[in-house]
Write a protein that holds these residues in place. Structure first.
Motif, PDB file in Angstrom:
ATOM      1  N   VAL A  96       0.841  -1.208   0.000  1.00 24.45           N
ATOM      2  CA  VAL A  96       0.000   0.000   0.000  1.00 24.45           C
ATOM      3  C   VAL A  96       0.873   1.254   0.000  1.00 24.45           C
ATOM      4  O   VAL A  96       0.608   2.228  -0.726  1.00 24.45           O
ATOM      5  CB  VAL A  96      -0.937   0.001   1.219  1.00 24.45           C
ATOM      6  CG1 VAL A  96      -1.777   1.279   1.252  1.00 24.45           C
ATOM      7  CG2 VAL A  96      -1.848  -1.221   1.199  1.00 24.45           C
ATOM      8  N   PHE A  97       1.927   1.233   0.806  1.00 29.09           N
ATOM      9  CA  PHE A  97       2.843   2.372   0.901  1.00 29.09           C
ATOM     10  C   PHE A  97       3.503   2.639  -0.450  1.00 29.09           C
ATOM     11  O   PHE A  97       3.630   3.798  -0.876  1.00 29.09           O
ATOM     12  CB  PHE A  97       3.892   2.064   1.976  1.00 29.09           C
ATOM     13  CG  PHE A  97       4.629   3.268   2.475  1.00 29.09           C
ATOM     14  CD1 PHE A  97       3.968   4.439   2.798  1.00 29.09           C
ATOM     15  CD2 PHE A  97       6.011   3.221   2.635  1.00 29.09           C
ATOM     16  CE1 PHE A  97       4.656   5.545   3.272  1.00 29.09           C
ATOM     17  CE2 PHE A  97       6.705   4.314   3.111  1.00 29.09           C
ATOM     18  CZ  PHE A  97       6.035   5.486   3.426  1.00 29.09           C
ATOM     19  N   ALA A  98       3.915   1.573  -1.145  1.00 29.37           N
ATOM     20  CA  ALA A  98       4.529   1.719  -2.467  1.00 29.37           C
ATOM     21  C   ALA A  98       3.568   2.389  -3.441  1.00 29.37           C
ATOM     22  O   ALA A  98       3.949   3.297  -4.200  1.00 29.37           O
ATOM     23  CB  ALA A  98       4.954   0.354  -3.003  1.00 29.37           C
ATOM     24  N   ALA A  99       2.309   1.956  -3.415  1.00 26.75           N
ATOM     25  CA  ALA A  99       1.313   2.529  -4.314  1.00 26.75           C
ATOM     26  C   ALA A  99       1.085   4.008  -4.026  1.00 26.75           C
ATOM     27  O   ALA A  99       0.952   4.824  -4.947  1.00 26.75           O
ATOM     28  CB  ALA A  99      -0.004   1.761  -4.192  1.00 26.75           C
ATOM     29  N   ALA A 100       1.051   4.376  -2.749  1.00 29.70           N
ATOM     30  CA  ALA A 100       0.818   5.775  -2.373  1.00 29.70           C
ATOM     31  C   ALA A 100       1.962   6.676  -2.835  1.00 29.70           C
ATOM     32  O   ALA A 100       1.732   7.791  -3.338  1.00 29.70           O
ATOM     33  CB  ALA A 100       0.639   5.875  -0.858  1.00 29.70           C
ATOM     34  N   ILE A 101       3.187   6.195  -2.703  1.00 27.25           N
ATOM     35  CA  ILE A 101       4.341   7.002  -3.107  1.00 27.25           C
ATOM     36  C   ILE A 101       4.351   7.201  -4.623  1.00 27.25           C
ATOM     37  O   ILE A 101       4.566   8.315  -5.123  1.00 27.25           O
ATOM     38  CB  ILE A 101       5.658   6.344  -2.642  1.00 27.25           C
ATOM     39  CG1 ILE A 101       5.719   6.303  -1.115  1.00 27.25           C
ATOM     40  CG2 ILE A 101       6.859   7.116  -3.180  1.00 27.25           C
ATOM     41  CD1 ILE A 101       6.906   5.521  -0.578  1.00 27.25           C
ATOM     42  N   PHE A 102       4.108   6.127  -5.383  1.00 29.77           N
ATOM     43  CA  PHE A 102       4.107   6.265  -6.834  1.00 29.77           C
ATOM     44  C   PHE A 102       2.952   7.145  -7.300  1.00 29.77           C
ATOM     45  O   PHE A 102       3.084   7.881  -8.284  1.00 29.77           O
ATOM     46  CB  PHE A 102       4.023   4.903  -7.511  1.00 29.77           C
ATOM     47  CG  PHE A 102       4.312   4.955  -8.984  1.00 29.77           C
ATOM     48  CD1 PHE A 102       5.617   4.949  -9.453  1.00 29.77           C
ATOM     49  CD2 PHE A 102       3.285   5.043  -9.922  1.00 29.77           C
ATOM     50  CE1 PHE A 102       5.888   5.024 -10.809  1.00 29.77           C
ATOM     51  CE2 PHE A 102       3.546   5.112 -11.272  1.00 29.77           C
ATOM     52  CZ  PHE A 102       4.853   5.101 -11.720  1.00 29.77           C
ATOM     53  N   PHE A 103       1.826   7.083  -6.605  1.00 27.10           N
ATOM     54  CA  PHE A 103       0.687   7.949  -6.917  1.00 27.10           C
ATOM     55  C   PHE A 103       1.112   9.416  -6.854  1.00 27.10           C
ATOM     56  O   PHE A 103       0.840  10.204  -7.775  1.00 27.10           O
ATOM     57  CB  PHE A 103      -0.447   7.679  -5.927  1.00 27.10           C
ATOM     58  CG  PHE A 103      -1.668   8.542  -6.111  1.00 27.10           C
ATOM     59  CD1 PHE A 103      -2.658   8.184  -7.011  1.00 27.10           C
ATOM     60  CD2 PHE A 103      -1.820   9.710  -5.378  1.00 27.10           C
ATOM     61  CE1 PHE A 103      -3.786   8.978  -7.182  1.00 27.10           C
ATOM     62  CE2 PHE A 103      -2.940  10.512  -5.545  1.00 27.10           C
ATOM     63  CZ  PHE A 103      -3.922  10.146  -6.453  1.00 27.10           C
TER      64      PHE A 103
END
Length: 505
Positions: free
Chosen positions: A87-94
């Motif tokens: 989830v953290f990875a997705a938020a950063i790339f977003f």
């Protein structure tokens, strides 16, 4: 060992597959960035009026930035768990995608590349680790190849995005191409909440009841779940006779992370050293053999081959993406039937031939700049398609499959992060030097160089990497020369720390 009387549950394998698919979706963002930048670069250079060197930097710097994310992910995944790290990875790339989409100048674009790079580092590290830890041994190869499937799907989406938005005004087209990458990130961040946490991480945190519940959902029989739980407890250094719903596993006196780095880098055993070198070598050769140059700069390669129209360039590039995606699906059916080594060696052998063909075609075209040579152009196109096909059936997915399964539990997250670091540094060097290298030794000469590196890779894989098909994660050490006494010593060292049952309220 007596056969189980319990019926095998195909639904549990399907559940494990669903978990692996959702977690592997994290790397769609990696593939999308690679694919979309290959076409967006054409318009970024025109709009921002930057040089080839600046373009190389903006194309390849994300790989260097991702080092931060890959190492941070090792700590984060051990701290908050594998699932929330996705989830953290997705938020950063977003956030990074939005920054790139709204970039008004080169500096802001580079800032967006930095943020997106950290997210990419998180994604490429955590997706294979989680998938390997959630998967039953019988289908682990197929499931841990899913990250590569989704990388290729992301690349295809990036190519399609290039083709779809190429007709927008120059100032808008490339910004939409990059900014729309926020959409899959947001979707991933929501979907991953439905998957369970890794049972191996739960055991590391003393949550035995939660780990048992996950294993019962992802293995075929209750006996297999109990056996896997016992193996994981042993690997985590928890005494076999200690049981309960929740136990307290205090921090080690020597400092947990420092001890892991000592075991992995400072004073590794011969078996750990071989495992680490296998992972680092596989990641290095995966990128050093030129895949980033073929995929990221495919429009430039096809332009050098004689295709000059932008729409035709992007159309042929889409064919590359479709070919990669099609052939990566093949490996998901073969990796647990054929094995890792046969696919890997066949893949690299085909890549060598394809690179020689591409180098030959580009050299012939380069020597006759004023005349189109149809057979040479066709050879270039076929060689690129053959290269991505061979890469996708072996060397590509093995970067996710093999390193994620060979490290012992204690050093798995940080060990995989070290392999990813090798991958990202090599990828960054290749992508940030391709245009300069092409000018120095010609574009055809560049691919001849990559073919030589691929030949070295074949020798390394043949002589150094054992077959891991059908082995549980807890049995991998024996393949690399780890003796039972070494594994027992590791277990006893961890067990010496006081592990007590948590009192109930």
């Amino acid at each position: 060992m007596m056969a189980s009387a319990e019926p095998r549950k195909k639904s549990n394998v399907k559940y494990a597959s669903m978990c692996a698919i959702l977690a592997s979706m994290a790397v769609i963002i990696v593939g999308y960035d690679i694919g979309v930048m290959s076409g967006a670069a054409i318009y970024i250079k025109k709009d921002l009026k930057i040089t080839d060197v600046q373009l190389e930097i903006v194309m390849g710097i994300l790989n260097i930035y991702s080092l931060i994310g890959s190492f941070a992910a090792g700590r984060t995944s051990d701290w908050i768990g594998r699932r929330f790290t996705v989830v953290f990875a997705a938020a950063i790339f977003f956030a990074g995608s939005l920054l790139m989409g709204f970039a008004v100048n080169y500096a802001m674009l580079m800032a967006g590349r930095f943020v997106a790079g950290v997210g990419v580092g998180y994604a490429i590290m955590i997706a294979p680790v989680y998938t390997a830890e959630i998967s039953p041994a019988a289908v682990r190869g197929s499931l841990t190849s899913f990250p590569e499937v989704f990388i290729n799907f992301g690349i295809l989406l990036g190519y399609v995005s290039n083709f779809a938005f190429a007709r927008l005004p120059l100032y808008l087209g490339w910004r939409v191409m990059l900014g729309i990458g926020a959409a899959p990130s947001a979707l991933l961040g929501l979907m991953v909440f439905v998957v369970p946490e890794s049972p191996r991480w739960l055991v590391m945190k003393g949550r035995l009841a939660d780990a048992r519940a996950v294993l019962e959902k992802t293995t075929e029989t209750p006996e297999e779940a109990a056996e896997r739980l016992a193996d994981i407890k042993a690997a985590a250094g928890i005494p076999k006779d200690l049981d309960g719903d929740v136990i307290t596993v205090p921090k080690e006196r020597n400092g947990g992370e420092k001890q892991v780095w000592k075991e992995l880098i400072v004073s590794p055993t011969p078996a750990i050293r071989r495992i680490l070198l296998s992972a680092v070598g596989l990641h290095f050769f995966q990128q050093a053999s030129g895949t980033e140059s073929v995929v990221l700069y495919s429009p430039r390669v096809f332009k050098s081959a004689g295709i000059t129209d932008d729409n035709k360039l992007l159309g042929v590039t889409c064919a590359v993406g479709a070919t990669k995606t099609l052939f990566i699906l093949v490996v998901t059916f073969l990796v647990d039937r054929v094995g890792r080594r046969p696919l890997l060696l066949s893949s690299v052998g085909g890549m060598i031939i394809s690179l020689v063909g591409l180098g030959t075609g580009l050299t012939v075209v380069g020597h006759h700049p004023d005349a189109k040579i149809p057979w040479a152009v066709a050879l270039c196109i076929l060689s690129v398609l053959a290269y991505v096909s061979f890469f996708s059936i072996g060397l590509g997915p093995m970067g996710s499959v093999y390193p994620s399964e060979i490290f012992p539990l204690r050093v798995r997250a940080l060990g995989f992060a070290v392999g990813v670091a090798s991958n990202r540094v090599t990828s960054g060097v290749i992508s940030m030097t391709f245009l300069s290298l092409s000018k120095a030794i010609t574009i055809g000469g560049s691919f001849f160089l990559y073919s030589g590196i691929a030949a070295l890779a074949w020798v390394f894989f043949f002589t150094y990497l054992p077959e891991t098909r059908g082995q549980t994660l807890e049995e991998m050490g024996k393949l690399f020369g780890m003796e039972d006494t070494d594994m027992a010593e590791t277990e006893n060292t961890a067990a010496k720390e006081k592990v007590v049952e948590m009192p109930t309220s």
